[in-house]
Motif scaffolding. Structure first.
Motif, PDB file in Angstrom:
ATOM      1  N   GLN A  61       7.911  -9.551 -63.422  1.00  0.00           N
ATOM      2  CA  GLN A  61       8.729  -8.355 -63.667  1.00  0.00           C
ATOM      3  C   GLN A  61      10.176  -8.589 -63.246  1.00  0.00           C
ATOM      4  N   LEU A  62      10.367  -9.265 -62.128  1.00  0.00           N
ATOM      5  CA  LEU A  62      11.720  -9.572 -61.674  1.00  0.00           C
ATOM      6  C   LEU A  62      12.416 -10.535 -62.627  1.00  0.00           C
ATOM      7  N   VAL A  63      11.702 -11.544 -63.068  1.00  0.00           N
ATOM      8  CA  VAL A  63      12.277 -12.504 -64.013  1.00  0.00           C
ATOM      9  C   VAL A  63      12.636 -11.800 -65.321  1.00  0.00           C
ATOM     10  N   GLU A  64      11.721 -10.969 -65.814  1.00  0.00           N
ATOM     11  CA  GLU A  64      11.948 -10.269 -67.074  1.00  0.00           C
ATOM     12  C   GLU A  64      13.107  -9.271 -66.967  1.00  0.00           C
ATOM     13  N   ALA A  65      13.368  -8.780 -65.763  1.00  0.00           N
ATOM     14  CA  ALA A  65      14.505  -7.882 -65.531  1.00  0.00           C
ATOM     15  C   ALA A  65      15.782  -8.666 -65.197  1.00  0.00           C
ATOM     16  N   GLU A  66      15.689  -9.985 -65.272  1.00  0.00           N
ATOM     17  CA  GLU A  66      16.792 -10.895 -64.980  1.00  0.00           C
ATOM     18  C   GLU A  66      17.298 -10.795 -63.543  1.00  0.00           C
ATOM     19  N   ASP A  67      16.414 -10.408 -62.642  1.00  0.00           N
ATOM     20  CA  ASP A  67      16.735 -10.399 -61.215  1.00  0.00           C
ATOM     21  C   ASP A  67      16.234 -11.713 -60.630  1.00  0.00           C
ATOM     22  N   PHE A  68      16.913 -12.781 -60.980  1.00  0.00           N
ATOM     23  CA  PHE A  68      16.463 -14.120 -60.639  1.00  0.00           C
ATOM     24  C   PHE A  68      16.523 -14.402 -59.141  1.00  0.00           C
ATOM     25  N   THR A  69      17.467 -13.789 -58.450  1.00  0.00           N
ATOM     26  CA  THR A  69      17.576 -13.990 -57.007  1.00  0.00           C
ATOM     27  C   THR A  69      16.338 -13.432 -56.307  1.00  0.00           C
ATOM     28  N   SER A  70      15.944 -12.220 -56.671  1.00  0.00           N
ATOM     29  CA  SER A  70      14.762 -11.614 -56.053  1.00  0.00           C
ATOM     30  C   SER A  70      13.489 -12.371 -56.419  1.00  0.00           C
ATOM     31  N   ALA A  71      13.411 -12.844 -57.663  1.00  0.00           N
ATOM     32  CA  ALA A  71      12.239 -13.614 -58.087  1.00  0.00           C
ATOM     33  C   ALA A  71      12.130 -14.903 -57.275  1.00  0.00           C
ATOM     34  N   ALA A  72      13.246 -15.615 -57.147  1.00  0.00           N
ATOM     35  CA  ALA A  72      13.242 -16.861 -56.376  1.00  0.00           C
ATOM     36  C   ALA A  72      12.919 -16.604 -54.911  1.00  0.00           C
ATOM     37  N   ALA A  73      13.357 -15.454 -54.393  1.00  0.00           N
ATOM     38  CA  ALA A  73      13.101 -15.111 -52.987  1.00  0.00           C
ATOM     39  C   ALA A  73      11.622 -14.848 -52.725  1.00  0.00           C
ATOM     40  N   MET A  74      10.840 -14.600 -53.780  1.00  0.00           N
ATOM     41  CA  MET A  74       9.400 -14.389 -53.604  1.00  0.00           C
ATOM     42  C   MET A  74       8.641 -15.692 -53.377  1.00  0.00           C
ATOM     43  N   LEU A  75       9.259 -16.819 -53.676  1.00  0.00           N
ATOM     44  CA  LEU A  75       8.559 -18.104 -53.638  1.00  0.00           C
ATOM     45  C   LEU A  75       8.674 -18.787 -52.281  1.00  0.00           C
ATOM     46  N   TYR A  76       7.618 -19.479 -51.943  1.00  0.00           N
ATOM     47  CA  TYR A  76       7.531 -20.203 -50.674  1.00  0.00           C
ATOM     48  C   TYR A  76       7.121 -21.641 -50.938  1.00  0.00           C
ATOM     49  N   GLN A  77       7.302 -22.469 -49.917  1.00  0.00           N
ATOM     50  CA  GLN A  77       6.800 -23.848 -49.935  1.00  0.00           C
ATOM     51  C   GLN A  77       5.757 -23.968 -48.836  1.00  0.00           C
ATOM     52  N   PRO A  78       4.607 -24.567 -49.148  1.00  0.00           N
ATOM     53  CA  PRO A  78       3.619 -24.774 -48.083  1.00  0.00           C
ATOM     54  C   PRO A  78       4.119 -25.830 -47.100  1.00  0.00           C
ATOM     55  N   ASP A  79       3.584 -25.784 -45.918  1.00  0.00           N
ATOM     56  CA  ASP A  79       3.889 -26.803 -44.907  1.00  0.00           C
ATOM     57  C   ASP A  79       3.002 -27.997 -45.213  1.00  0.00           C
ATOM     58  N   HIS A  80       3.578 -29.063 -45.769  1.00  0.00           N
ATOM     59  CA  HIS A  80       2.788 -30.213 -46.202  1.00  0.00           C
ATOM     60  C   HIS A  80       2.204 -31.002 -45.032  1.00  0.00           C
ATOM     61  N   GLU A  81       2.803 -30.858 -43.857  1.00  0.00           N
ATOM     62  CA  GLU A  81       2.274 -31.574 -42.698  1.00  0.00           C
ATOM     63  C   GLU A  81       1.194 -30.776 -41.986  1.00  0.00           C
TER      64      GLU A  81
END
Length: 197
Positions: A61-81
């Motif tokens: 929904q954020l991407v489709e509304a072109e709120d790319f900053t908020s969409a990117a802020a939803m993403l995380y990276q796992p701790d690989h170690e």
């Protein structure tokens, strides 16, 4: 205008409630004649499935509304170690890369192909993003995106899947089509049951 996401060999990404995912996972085991659910899968409830669906929908929904900053802020990276460690938010550089990717292509629609739970830190949601709707002259153009929903201390977050970091998808390539078909069957059964009431 709606936009698409694709981070090279990475990630991401009308949807149904949690019963579909529980049914999808358990149904495939029943058809095989045995149950090989992981301990984590066995501990999940419909609320977990709903939470994962909601996160994926919110992202789109954020991407489709072109709120790319908020969409990117939803993403995380796992701790690989430390796979059981707290997933980290994206760095500013990673957020910029994601936002650039999200701005690159139009996205007109999306659908979930399947959800596969495995471990608190290793799960998989495959989605299809429509980058060109079907027309009289041209077929629908789509691309696939994967999310790795991670449950950390009882809270779900969306992590990216990065083969560059050694991430592997939960579902083997040869099983993806059959799992997608099973998901479609379960989705149809739930819709038929709902319309019969």
């Amino acid at each position: 205008m709606k936009r698409i996401i694709y981070i090279t060999s990475l990630f991401i990404l009308p949807l149904l409630a949690g019963t579909l995912f529980s049914a999808c996972n358990s149904c495939s085991k029943e058809k095989e004649g045995h149950s090989s659910l992981t301990e984590f899968e066995s501990s999940l409830t419909n609320e977990d499935s709903v939470a994962v669906i909601d996160l994926v929908n919110q992202f789109y929904q954020l991407v489709e509304a072109e709120d790319f900053t908020s969409a990117a802020a939803m993403l995380y990276q796992p701790d690989h170690e430390d796979p059981y460690g707290e997933p980290r938010t994206l760095t500013n550089e990673e957020m910029d890369e994601v936002k650039l990717m999200l701005k690159s292509f139009p996205i007109y629609d999306h659908r979930i192909d399947y959800v596969k739970f495995n471990k608190s830190y290793q799960n998989e949601v495959k989605t299809t993003a429509v980058i060109r709707p079907k027309s009289a002259d041209l077929p629908e153009a789509t691309t696939s995106f994967y999310f790795n929903p991670v449950n950390y201390l009882g809270r779900w977050v969306l992590c990216t899947i990065s083969t560059n970091q050694g991430d592997r998808t939960v579902v083997k390539s040869e099983q993806k089509d059959s799992l997608s078909e099973l998901y479609k069957e379960e989705e149809k059964s739930l819709k038929d049951a709902a319309s019969a009431q």
